[in-house]
Design a protein around this motif. Structure first.
Motif, PDB file in Angstrom:
ATOM      1  N   GLU A 266       1.969  46.590 -70.453  1.00  0.00           N
ATOM      2  CA  GLU A 266       1.738  46.094 -69.088  1.00  0.00           C
ATOM      3  C   GLU A 266       2.984  46.267 -68.234  1.00  0.00           C
ATOM      4  OE1 GLU A 266       0.545  42.078 -69.656  1.00  0.00           O
ATOM      5  OE2 GLU A 266      -1.513  42.575 -70.273  1.00  0.00           O
ATOM      6  N   THR A 267       4.155  46.006 -68.797  1.00  0.00           N
ATOM      7  CA  THR A 267       5.413  46.130 -68.050  1.00  0.00           C
ATOM      8  C   THR A 267       5.724  47.587 -67.750  1.00  0.00           C
ATOM      9  OG1 THR A 267       6.245  44.128 -69.149  1.00  0.00           O
ATOM     10  CG2 THR A 267       7.864  45.521 -68.035  1.00  0.00           C
ATOM     11  N   LEU A 268       5.493  48.476 -68.713  1.00  0.00           N
ATOM     12  CA  LEU A 268       5.678  49.910 -68.465  1.00  0.00           C
ATOM     13  C   LEU A 268       4.821  50.370 -67.292  1.00  0.00           C
ATOM     14  CD1 LEU A 268       5.709  51.694 -71.958  1.00  0.00           C
ATOM     15  CD2 LEU A 268       7.561  51.674 -70.293  1.00  0.00           C
ATOM     16  N   GLU A 269       3.560  49.980 -67.287  1.00  0.00           N
ATOM     17  CA  GLU A 269       2.643  50.419 -66.241  1.00  0.00           C
ATOM     18  C   GLU A 269       2.977  49.773 -64.902  1.00  0.00           C
ATOM     19  OE1 GLU A 269      -1.109  49.383 -67.959  1.00  0.00           O
ATOM     20  OE2 GLU A 269      -1.190  51.187 -69.229  1.00  0.00           O
ATOM     21  N   ARG A 270       3.411  48.531 -64.926  1.00  0.00           N
ATOM     22  CA  ARG A 270       3.724  47.818 -63.674  1.00  0.00           C
ATOM     23  C   ARG A 270       5.004  48.336 -63.027  1.00  0.00           C
ATOM     24  NH1 ARG A 270       7.039  43.446 -63.299  1.00  0.00           N
ATOM     25  NH2 ARG A 270       6.833  42.988 -65.534  1.00  0.00           N
TER      26      ARG A 270
ATOM     27  N   GLY B 215      14.658  43.058 -64.958  1.00  0.00           N
ATOM     28  CA  GLY B 215      15.108  44.090 -64.038  1.00  0.00           C
ATOM     29  C   GLY B 215      15.700  45.287 -64.750  1.00  0.00           C
ATOM     30  N   PRO B 216      16.169  46.293 -63.988  1.00  0.00           N
ATOM     31  CA  PRO B 216      16.783  47.481 -64.586  1.00  0.00           C
ATOM     32  C   PRO B 216      18.004  47.113 -65.426  1.00  0.00           C
ATOM     33  CG  PRO B 216      16.277  47.841 -62.274  1.00  0.00           C
ATOM     34  CD  PRO B 216      16.084  46.377 -62.515  1.00  0.00           C
ATOM     35  N   ALA B 217      18.235  47.870 -66.491  1.00  0.00           N
ATOM     36  CA  ALA B 217      19.348  47.597 -67.398  1.00  0.00           C
ATOM     37  C   ALA B 217      19.948  48.910 -67.879  1.00  0.00           C
ATOM     38  CB  ALA B 217      18.857  46.767 -68.584  1.00  0.00           C
ATOM     39  N   ASP B 218      21.152  48.818 -68.448  1.00  0.00           N
ATOM     40  CA  ASP B 218      21.795  50.001 -68.998  1.00  0.00           C
ATOM     41  C   ASP B 218      21.120  50.459 -70.282  1.00  0.00           C
ATOM     42  OD1 ASP B 218      23.645  50.085 -66.958  1.00  0.00           O
ATOM     43  OD2 ASP B 218      25.164  48.959 -68.053  1.00  0.00           O
ATOM     44  N   THR B 219      20.713  49.494 -71.098  1.00  0.00           N
ATOM     45  CA  THR B 219      20.069  49.815 -72.356  1.00  0.00           C
ATOM     46  C   THR B 219      19.081  48.706 -72.681  1.00  0.00           C
ATOM     47  OG1 THR B 219      20.473  50.522 -74.658  1.00  0.00           O
ATOM     48  CG2 THR B 219      21.810  48.681 -73.814  1.00  0.00           C
ATOM     49  N   ALA B 220      18.395  48.817 -73.812  1.00  0.00           N
ATOM     50  CA  ALA B 220      17.384  47.832 -74.175  1.00  0.00           C
ATOM     51  C   ALA B 220      17.301  47.730 -75.685  1.00  0.00           C
ATOM     52  CB  ALA B 220      16.021  48.225 -73.602  1.00  0.00           C
ATOM     53  N   TYR B 221      16.994  46.540 -76.182  1.00  0.00           N
ATOM     54  CA  TYR B 221      16.843  46.351 -77.622  1.00  0.00           C
ATOM     55  C   TYR B 221      15.536  47.006 -78.087  1.00  0.00           C
ATOM     56  CZ  TYR B 221      16.074  44.131 -82.113  1.00  0.00           C
ATOM     57  OH  TYR B 221      15.827  43.905 -83.448  1.00  0.00           O
TER      58      TYR B 221
ATOM     59  N   VAL C 299      15.429  52.153 -67.251  1.00  0.00           N
ATOM     60  CA  VAL C 299      15.361  51.308 -68.440  1.00  0.00           C
ATOM     61  C   VAL C 299      15.183  49.881 -67.941  1.00  0.00           C
ATOM     62  CG1 VAL C 299      16.584  50.505 -70.497  1.00  0.00           C
ATOM     63  CG2 VAL C 299      16.849  52.885 -69.724  1.00  0.00           C
ATOM     64  N   TRP C 300      14.192  49.183 -68.472  1.00  0.00           N
ATOM     65  CA  TRP C 300      13.805  47.882 -67.908  1.00  0.00           C
ATOM     66  C   TRP C 300      13.943  46.778 -68.953  1.00  0.00           C
ATOM     67  CZ3 TRP C 300      12.635  47.086 -62.846  1.00  0.00           C
ATOM     68  CH2 TRP C 300      12.101  45.847 -62.488  1.00  0.00           C
ATOM     69  N   PHE C 301      14.614  45.713 -68.573  1.00  0.00           N
ATOM     70  CA  PHE C 301      14.732  44.532 -69.432  1.00  0.00           C
ATOM     71  C   PHE C 301      13.784  43.443 -68.963  1.00  0.00           C
ATOM     72  CE2 PHE C 301      16.411  40.213 -69.866  1.00  0.00           C
ATOM     73  CZ  PHE C 301      16.494  40.104 -71.245  1.00  0.00           C
ATOM     74  N   THR C 302      13.070  42.838 -69.909  1.00  0.00           N
ATOM     75  CA  THR C 302      12.257  41.676 -69.583  1.00  0.00           C
ATOM     76  C   THR C 302      12.407  40.627 -70.673  1.00  0.00           C
ATOM     77  OG1 THR C 302      10.026  40.803 -69.213  1.00  0.00           O
ATOM     78  CG2 THR C 302      10.213  42.777 -70.602  1.00  0.00           C
ATOM     79  N   PRO C 303      12.733  39.390 -70.311  1.00  0.00           N
ATOM     80  CA  PRO C 303      12.879  38.330 -71.321  1.00  0.00           C
ATOM     81  C   PRO C 303      11.556  37.920 -71.950  1.00  0.00           C
ATOM     82  CG  PRO C 303      13.056  37.406 -69.108  1.00  0.00           C
ATOM     83  CD  PRO C 303      13.017  38.899 -68.941  1.00  0.00           C
ATOM     84  N   GLU C 304      10.447  38.413 -71.409  1.00  0.00           N
ATOM     85  CA  GLU C 304       9.143  38.099 -72.010  1.00  0.00           C
ATOM     86  C   GLU C 304       8.983  38.722 -73.391  1.00  0.00           C
ATOM     87  OE1 GLU C 304       5.439  37.669 -69.526  1.00  0.00           O
ATOM     88  OE2 GLU C 304       6.585  39.046 -68.261  1.00  0.00           O
TER      89      GLU C 304
ATOM     90  N   ASN D  15      11.464  53.125 -70.329  1.00  0.00           N
ATOM     91  CA  ASN D  15      11.715  52.343 -71.532  1.00  0.00           C
ATOM     92  C   ASN D  15      11.760  50.872 -71.154  1.00  0.00           C
ATOM     93  OD1 ASN D  15      12.502  51.363 -74.034  1.00  0.00           O
ATOM     94  ND2 ASN D  15      14.616  52.044 -73.840  1.00  0.00           N
ATOM     95  N   VAL D  16      11.138  50.047 -71.962  1.00  0.00           N
ATOM     96  CA  VAL D  16      11.137  48.604 -71.742  1.00  0.00           C
ATOM     97  C   VAL D  16      11.626  47.924 -73.019  1.00  0.00           C
ATOM     98  CG1 VAL D  16       9.684  46.565 -71.414  1.00  0.00           C
ATOM     99  CG2 VAL D  16       9.287  48.611 -70.037  1.00  0.00           C
ATOM    100  N   GLY D  17      12.514  46.941 -72.861  1.00  0.00           N
ATOM    101  CA  GLY D  17      13.017  46.194 -74.008  1.00  0.00           C
ATOM    102  C   GLY D  17      13.239  44.743 -73.647  1.00  0.00           C
ATOM    103  N   GLY D  18      13.522  43.933 -74.657  1.00  0.00           N
ATOM    104  CA  GLY D  18      13.679  42.506 -74.417  1.00  0.00           C
ATOM    105  C   GLY D  18      14.801  41.891 -75.212  1.00  0.00           C
ATOM    106  N   VAL D  19      14.531  40.724 -75.758  1.00  0.00           N
ATOM    107  CA  VAL D  19      15.550  39.902 -76.398  1.00  0.00           C
ATOM    108  C   VAL D  19      15.472  40.039 -77.912  1.00  0.00           C
ATOM    109  CG1 VAL D  19      16.409  37.542 -76.710  1.00  0.00           C
ATOM    110  CG2 VAL D  19      15.456  38.252 -74.504  1.00  0.00           C
ATOM    111  N   MET D  20      16.630  40.248 -78.515  1.00  0.00           N
ATOM    112  CA  MET D  20      16.758  40.266 -79.967  1.00  0.00           C
ATOM    113  C   MET D  20      17.122  38.850 -80.409  1.00  0.00           C
ATOM    114  SD  MET D  20      19.646  42.356 -82.053  1.00  0.00           S
ATOM    115  CE  MET D  20      19.958  42.127 -83.790  1.00  0.00           C
TER     116      MET D  20
END
Length: 342
Positions: A112-116, A160-166, A204-209, A121-126
């Motif tokens: 959903e986040t990729l499409e929105r 929001g946009p980020a340098d990298t993603a987990y 590259v997109w970070f989301t805490p979800e 690339n989408v990543g979150g919290v490790m």
């Protein structure tokens, strides 16, 4: 419901695996338990495990045709990822670590986040979680400012946009377009790939979800090996690509140098009678107080047994990572090797 499922984009989970008998079943089970209703496949790239991992995977693949395994002939993390990506068939690629456990809504939220957002690339919290006192001490270090720096990938933050993603959930065509993972980079290959995605106009997109449970190394030897190898490659990347966006990576190696030099000079002063050199003990003393203070906080949050481990774990992380960084940055290792996984 069937019509809806057919309309959803297919997903390929890719995972390099080497000697992960403790974690592989939980990792794969978390993929088959996803609530995403689109088609999916699981592609496991198997290195030469010697602990029975591959036998477990053989049985899982026999019971579930959605699970496939292929050989990882290079035996490295990027080699396994690339082999699995090439063998995959769906438009979205979900990178998975054998130490990770995905929550059931992970894929659905990621797609959903990729499409929105239109991101590449989408990543979150490790979210590191330990089961033993030792592992809980390591997990605390992962999420604390004094441990791994308290970055958004470990503690959360604004979307929001980020340098990298987990890990990463990728548009497959963009992965292929930029040349997949660099197989010469054994650790930090995700950062380097994301650098290329951004350099070619991608996001590259970070989301805490997206919050992924990560299982830390189970003993001190494995932990030290992990952080020395990670430090070596982070130093290598800083040397290759510059330090403008990674100044915080120099904190552990500077702490290592300051503490080591202080101890050496202090000992020299004590042996030779040069009393003024005793001031050099200030650096290791300050570091020691820092570790004790951080341990007090960890003990209050994690309990006495984990707190006692923290007295050992935190310096091992700092000195393993810091010394590795120095070796990599100064190119003092002829053959930089690292085991598969984080």
């Amino acid at each position: 419901m069937a019509k809806k499922a057919q309309a959803l984009t297919g997903v390929s989970y890719v995972m390099p695996v080497l000697n992960e008998v403790e974690h592989i079943e939980a990792a794969v089970d978390s993929l088959t338990a996803q609530d995403y209703e689109g088609p999916f496949e699981i592609v496991l790239a198997l290195g030469p495990s010697v602990d029975g991992t591959n036998a477990i995977i053989d049985e899982m693949a026999r019971l579930d045709p959605r699970i496939r395994h292929i050989p990882n002939e290079l035996g490295s993390t990027p080699g396994g990822l690339n082999a699995a990506i090439r063998a995959s068939t769906h438009p979205i690629v979900v990178r998975v670590d054998a130490h990770s456990v995905l929550p059931t809504n992970y894929t659905r939220i990621a797609v959903e986040t990729l499409e929105r957002t239109g991101a590449d690339n989408v990543g979150g919290v490790m979210k590191a979680q330990g089961r033993t006192p030792f592992e809980r001490a390591v997990a605390h270090a992962y999420g604390s400012p004094e441990g791994l720096g308290g970055t958004q990938h470990h503690t959360g933050g604004d979307e929001g946009p980020a340098d990298t993603a987990y890990l990463g959930v990728f548009q497959r065509d963009r992965l292929v377009e930029v040349g997949l993972f660099d197989e010469d980079i054994k650790r930090g290959q995700d950062w380097e790939l994301n650098r290329r995605l951004r350099a070619t106009g991608g996001t590259v997109w970070f989301t805490p979800e997206l919050e992924v449970v990560y299982r830390p190394r189970s003993n001190l030897r494995k932990l030290i090996r992990q952080f020395v190898a990670t430090g070596i490659w982070r130093g290598e990347l800083a040397r290759r690509f510059g330090t403008a966006n990674s100044l915080r990576y120099f904190v552990p190696p500077l702490a290592v140098l300051g503490t080591a030099v202080g101890l050496i000079l202090g000992i020299i002063g004590s042996v030779t009678g040069i009393n003024w050199l005793a001031i050099a003990y200030a650096a290791p003393a300050v570091y020691g107080l820092f570790v004790v203070a951080a341990t007090a906080v960890a003990t209050a949050q994690e309990g006495l047994r984990s707190g006692l481990w923290y007295l050992i774990v935190l310096p091992c992380i700092h000195f393993g990572w810091g010394s590795g960084f120095i070796l990599g940055f100064l190119k003092l290792t002829k053959n930089i090797t690292a085991q598969t996984g984080r």
